[in-house]
Design an enzyme around this catalytic site. Structure first.
Site, PDB file in Angstrom:
ATOM      1  N   ALA A  10       0.859  -1.185   0.000  1.00  0.00           N
ATOM      2  CA  ALA A  10       0.000   0.000   0.000  1.00  0.00           C
ATOM      3  C   ALA A  10       0.891   1.229   0.000  1.00  0.00           C
ATOM      4  O   ALA A  10       1.663   1.436   0.929  1.00  0.00           O
ATOM      5  CB  ALA A  10      -0.889  -0.009   1.237  1.00  0.00           C
ATOM      6  N   GLY A  13       4.859   5.271  -3.740  1.00  0.00           N
ATOM      7  CA  GLY A  13       5.632   6.488  -3.945  1.00  0.00           C
ATOM      8  C   GLY A  13       7.126   6.173  -3.940  1.00  0.00           C
ATOM      9  O   GLY A  13       7.559   5.129  -4.429  1.00  0.00           O
ATOM     10  N   ARG A  46      -3.248   6.018  -4.847  1.00  0.00           N
ATOM     11  CA  ARG A  46      -4.420   6.841  -5.205  1.00  0.00           C
ATOM     12  C   ARG A  46      -4.659   6.871  -6.704  1.00  0.00           C
ATOM     13  O   ARG A  46      -5.774   6.790  -7.171  1.00  0.00           O
ATOM     14  CB  ARG A  46      -4.195   8.279  -4.712  1.00  0.00           C
ATOM     15  CG  ARG A  46      -4.439   8.450  -3.246  1.00  0.00           C
ATOM     16  CD  ARG A  46      -4.108   9.844  -2.804  1.00  0.00           C
ATOM     17  NE  ARG A  46      -2.715  10.188  -3.089  1.00  0.00           N
ATOM     18  CZ  ARG A  46      -2.039  11.138  -2.482  1.00  0.00           C
ATOM     19  NH1 ARG A  46      -2.634  11.877  -1.567  1.00  0.00           N
ATOM     20  NH2 ARG A  46      -0.779  11.382  -2.776  1.00  0.00           N
ATOM     21  N   GLU A 131      11.672  -1.609  10.692  1.00  0.00           N
ATOM     22  CA  GLU A 131      13.083  -1.225  10.583  1.00  0.00           C
ATOM     23  C   GLU A 131      13.254   0.108   9.851  1.00  0.00           C
ATOM     24  O   GLU A 131      14.080   0.944  10.223  1.00  0.00           O
ATOM     25  CB  GLU A 131      13.844  -2.330   9.829  1.00  0.00           C
ATOM     26  CG  GLU A 131      15.319  -2.105   9.730  1.00  0.00           C
ATOM     27  CD  GLU A 131      15.968  -2.049  11.101  1.00  0.00           C
ATOM     28  OE1 GLU A 131      16.124  -3.089  11.731  1.00  0.00           O
ATOM     29  OE2 GLU A 131      16.325  -0.938  11.539  1.00  0.00           O
ATOM     30  N   GLY A 189      15.625  18.482  -3.492  1.00  0.00           N
ATOM     31  CA  GLY A 189      14.669  17.442  -3.096  1.00  0.00           C
ATOM     32  C   GLY A 189      14.981  16.835  -1.738  1.00  0.00           C
ATOM     33  O   GLY A 189      14.388  15.832  -1.358  1.00  0.00           O
ATOM     34  N   LYS A 207      11.113   9.507  15.584  1.00  0.00           N
ATOM     35  CA  LYS A 207      12.085   8.401  15.538  1.00  0.00           C
ATOM     36  C   LYS A 207      12.677   8.166  16.927  1.00  0.00           C
ATOM     37  O   LYS A 207      12.884   7.017  17.338  1.00  0.00           O
ATOM     38  CB  LYS A 207      13.179   8.726  14.521  1.00  0.00           C
ATOM     39  CG  LYS A 207      12.636   8.820  13.098  1.00  0.00           C
ATOM     40  CD  LYS A 207      13.638   9.469  12.168  1.00  0.00           C
ATOM     41  CE  LYS A 207      13.095   9.623  10.771  1.00  0.00           C
ATOM     42  NZ  LYS A 207      13.928  10.486   9.928  1.00  0.00           N
ATOM     43  N   GLY A 304      15.616   8.031   1.212  1.00  0.00           N
ATOM     44  CA  GLY A 304      15.787   7.668  -0.196  1.00  0.00           C
ATOM     45  C   GLY A 304      15.084   6.352  -0.467  1.00  0.00           C
ATOM     46  O   GLY A 304      14.989   5.501   0.431  1.00  0.00           O
TER      47      GLY A 304
HETATM   48  N1  LIG Z   1      11.012   8.808   1.385  1.00  0.00           N
HETATM   49  C1  LIG Z   1      11.917   8.403   2.266  1.00  0.00           C
HETATM   50  O1  LIG Z   1      13.121   8.562   2.060  1.00  0.00           O
HETATM   51  C2  LIG Z   1      11.487   7.717   3.527  1.00  0.00           C
HETATM   52  C3  LIG Z   1      12.469   7.297   4.445  1.00  0.00           C
HETATM   53  C4  LIG Z   1      12.077   6.617   5.606  1.00  0.00           C
HETATM   54  C5  LIG Z   1      10.728   6.416   5.849  1.00  0.00           C
HETATM   55  N2  LIG Z   1       9.798   6.881   4.950  1.00  0.00           N
HETATM   56  C6  LIG Z   1       8.386   6.640   5.251  1.00  0.00           C
HETATM   57  O2  LIG Z   1       7.851   5.814   4.230  1.00  0.00           O
HETATM   58  C7  LIG Z   1       6.482   6.116   4.032  1.00  0.00           C
HETATM   59  C8  LIG Z   1       6.252   6.440   2.557  1.00  0.00           C
HETATM   60  O3  LIG Z   1       7.039   7.561   2.204  1.00  0.00           O
HETATM   61  P1  LIG Z   1       7.276   7.987   0.685  1.00  0.00           P
HETATM   62  O4  LIG Z   1       8.362   9.007   0.703  1.00  0.00           O
HETATM   63  O5  LIG Z   1       7.405   6.818  -0.183  1.00  0.00           O
HETATM   64  O6  LIG Z   1       5.884   8.734   0.378  1.00  0.00           O
HETATM   65  P2  LIG Z   1       5.321   9.222  -1.036  1.00  0.00           P
HETATM   66  O7  LIG Z   1       6.382   9.229  -2.070  1.00  0.00           O
HETATM   67  O8  LIG Z   1       4.561  10.475  -0.761  1.00  0.00           O
HETATM   68  O9  LIG Z   1       4.283   8.056  -1.420  1.00  0.00           O
HETATM   69  C9  LIG Z   1       3.084   7.877  -0.755  1.00  0.00           C
HETATM   70  C10 LIG Z   1       2.262   6.861  -1.521  1.00  0.00           C
HETATM   71  O10 LIG Z   1       1.056   6.624  -0.809  1.00  0.00           O
HETATM   72  C11 LIG Z   1      -0.016   6.649  -1.713  1.00  0.00           C
HETATM   73  N3  LIG Z   1      -1.222   7.071  -1.010  1.00  0.00           N
HETATM   74  C12 LIG Z   1      -1.511   8.262  -0.453  1.00  0.00           C
HETATM   75  N4  LIG Z   1      -2.721   8.229   0.103  1.00  0.00           N
HETATM   76  C13 LIG Z   1      -3.210   6.992  -0.100  1.00  0.00           C
HETATM   77  C14 LIG Z   1      -4.420   6.343   0.213  1.00  0.00           C
HETATM   78  N5  LIG Z   1      -5.392   6.993   0.869  1.00  0.00           N
HETATM   79  N6  LIG Z   1      -4.590   5.054  -0.163  1.00  0.00           N
HETATM   80  C15 LIG Z   1      -3.620   4.386  -0.823  1.00  0.00           C
HETATM   81  N7  LIG Z   1      -2.438   4.955  -1.162  1.00  0.00           N
HETATM   82  C16 LIG Z   1      -2.247   6.237  -0.805  1.00  0.00           C
HETATM   83  C17 LIG Z   1       0.366   7.622  -2.806  1.00  0.00           C
HETATM   84  O11 LIG Z   1      -0.386   7.349  -3.967  1.00  0.00           O
HETATM   85  P3  LIG Z   1      -0.167   8.116  -5.390  1.00  0.00           P
HETATM   86  O12 LIG Z   1       1.228   7.737  -5.823  1.00  0.00           O
HETATM   87  O13 LIG Z   1      -1.194   7.554  -6.269  1.00  0.00           O
HETATM   88  O14 LIG Z   1      -0.308   9.568  -5.071  1.00  0.00           O
HETATM   89  C18 LIG Z   1       1.875   7.301  -2.946  1.00  0.00           C
HETATM   90  O15 LIG Z   1       2.045   6.250  -3.850  1.00  0.00           O
HETATM   91  C19 LIG Z   1       6.165   7.245   5.007  1.00  0.00           C
HETATM   92  O16 LIG Z   1       5.658   6.725   6.211  1.00  0.00           O
HETATM   93  C20 LIG Z   1       7.522   7.873   5.269  1.00  0.00           C
HETATM   94  O17 LIG Z   1       7.605   8.540   6.515  1.00  0.00           O
HETATM   95  C21 LIG Z   1      10.148   7.517   3.815  1.00  0.00           C
END
Ligand SMILES: NC(=O)c1ccc[n+]([C@@H]2O[C@H](COP(=O)([O-])OP(=O)(O)OC[C@H]3O[C@@H](n4cnc5c(N)ncnc54)[C@H](OP(=O)(O)O)[C@@H]3O)[C@@H](O)[C@H]2O)c1
EC number: 1.1.1.3
Length: 433
Positions: A10, A13, A46, A131, A189, A207, A304
């Protein structure tokens, strides 16, 4: 052949896409490690029409992540939507209700609802892997939960937000201001359009709450954390830190004290040659002080897509192999209720920078106010002007020996009331090695 593990992802992104891609590209190696194939059978996001550069032809698409979590297509649910409430929380709760293990990178969800999630998961006998929720690709959760099992931890601290570390590292190296570095981080970014969550210290606090739970066996308590961000740090502070042999880092620090677990997030001065101080740029670093093993330091990519997917997939492989156990290392029912060590009782050394107005007797009055609170000064340095120094003022930096936060606040309140300084004092706590 062993039954495949059917995975539902689920959120597709930054992290979710990398997880699906690596699970596909490394299928054979992961099967060898897990003892069974790992197959993505369902996904949810989404926008179904978006080209994500992924082959999703073998996966059922669900518009509703909770519907995916309860579908017969999945054995394990990976939640990579994000956010403490809403779809992410519903998806995780549904998965547990239906007896499916969960892997998540969602620190906000676990910091705020981790206790209830752990209780529900343990009641159902399902694993929850997180993790990736702390320090991205750095395997700190496993280290604390399993590798440090023999230790009683005294302190766990570190750089848990790459955006802040990038900004502070550039400010220090290039002698440029906070706003300019933040704008660059946004262009590259590394920082969100609304950076408050990162630079205000709140992401680090989520965290830290999880690290404190793993290290000290207390319930996650994000609202009990003292939080300060990095927006007030100036190039002069970083220059002074360097002259004094320190480096400024935004640290999350959790310490076992007699008054309870002290949890704080704020800019800190660390001895320049300490392992955590040497970690620059977007990299994260965590130090754990265990009584048996001593100090252990882990550092690496805290964010990342691929780095975070590395941690997510490690949890998936563990669950595929049947590795389980309580979510936070000990049964959720045994986690101690938060006992907050008040910040007023924090003890340590301080860096204080004052804009002292050019008036006779000002320096003596400041020294008197410190002495009245029993604060001993290690050094006093007069310096040039910072951008925010008034025309008729000079920057004076005081370094104290260990004292209490309440004594320091008492002295600074009196100094401000005396009217010898312009603006608010800058205070940076010194973290001992
Ligand atoms: N990015 C990082 O480097 C990183 C590092 C450590 C932890 N995290 C954690 O990992 C998680 C994801 O982060 P991310 O950076 O990958 O976020 P992101 O790029 O914003 O992706 C979020 C995803 O969730 C989907 N989404 C949003 N609302 C939704 C809903 N109601 N139902 C189903 N899907 C839904 C979005 O869909 P659409 O694509 O269709 O818009 C998108 O695919 C977060 O908890 C974040 O704190 C991220």
């Amino acid at each position: 052949m062993a039954e495949p593990l059917k995975v539902g992802v689920a959120g597709l992104g930054t992290v979710g896409s990398a997880v699906v891609r690596i699970l596909g590209a490394r299928a054979a190696e992961l099967e060898a490690r897990a003892g069974r194939p790992i197959v993505v059978t369902a996904v949810s996001a989404r926008d179904k029409g978006r080209d994500r550069g992924l082959d999703l032809s073998g996966a059922a698409w669900h518009m509703d992540a909770s519907q995916m979590a309860r579908s017969a297509d999945v054995d394990l649910v990976v939640e990579l939507i994000g956010g403490a409430e809403g779809a992410a929380k519903a998806c995780v709760e549904t998965a547990i209700e239906f007896g499916r293990p969960v892997v998540t990178a969602n620190k906000a969800l676990l910091a705020h609802h981790g206790l209830a999630i752990a209780q529900a998961a343990e009641a159902k006998g399902v694993a929850v892997g997180f993790e990736a929720a702390v320090a991205g690709g750095v395997p700190i959760v496993k280290t604390l939960r399993e590798g440090m099992a023999a230790n009683r931890m005294g302190r766990v601290f570190g750089i848990l937000n790459g955006t802040c570390n990038y900004i502070l590292t550039r400010m220090e190296k290039e002698k440029i201001g906070f706003a300019e570095c933040l704008a660059d981080a946004q262009k590259l970014g590394y920082a969100e359009a609304d950076p408050t969550f990162d630079i205000g210290g709140f992401d680090t606090a989520h965290k830290l709450a999880l690290l404190a739970t793993l290290a000290f066996g207390v319930q996650p308590d994000p609202d009990g954390i003292y939080v300060e961000g990095i927006a007030s740090i100036t190039p002069l502070d970083l220059q002074m830190a360097e002259e004094l042999g320190y480096r400024v880092k935004l640290l999350g620090v959790a310490t076992r004290t007699e008054a309870g677990v002290e949890q704080r997030v704020h800019p800190s001065m660390l001895p320049m040659d300490s392992a955590v101080a040497r970690v620059g740029g977007v990299t994260n670093a965590v130090e754990i002080d265990g009584d048996a093993v001593g100090a252990l330091v882990l550092s690496g990519a805290g964010a990342g897509g691929d780095a975070t997917a590395s941690a997510v997939i490690a949890d998936i492989v563990d669950i595929a192999r049947g590795v389980g156990g309580p979510v936070f290392g000990v049964p959720a029912a045994t986690l101690a209720a938060p006992s907050r060590a008040p910040m007023a009782r924090h003890e340590g050394g301080y860096y204080i920078r004052l804009s002292v107005l050019d008036r006779p007797g000002a320096a003596a009055a400041i020294a008197t106010r410190m002495a009245e609170q029993g604060i001993s000064l290690k050094s006093i340095m007069q310096h040039g002007k910072d951008d925010d120094t008034a025309a008729d003022a000079v920057s004076v930096v005081l370094i104290t020996y260990a004292t209490s936060e309440s004594a320091l606040r008492g002295a600074l309140d009196a100094i401000e009331a005396d009217g010898h300084i312009d603006g608010a004092p800058q205070v940076i706590r010194i973290e001992k090695r």
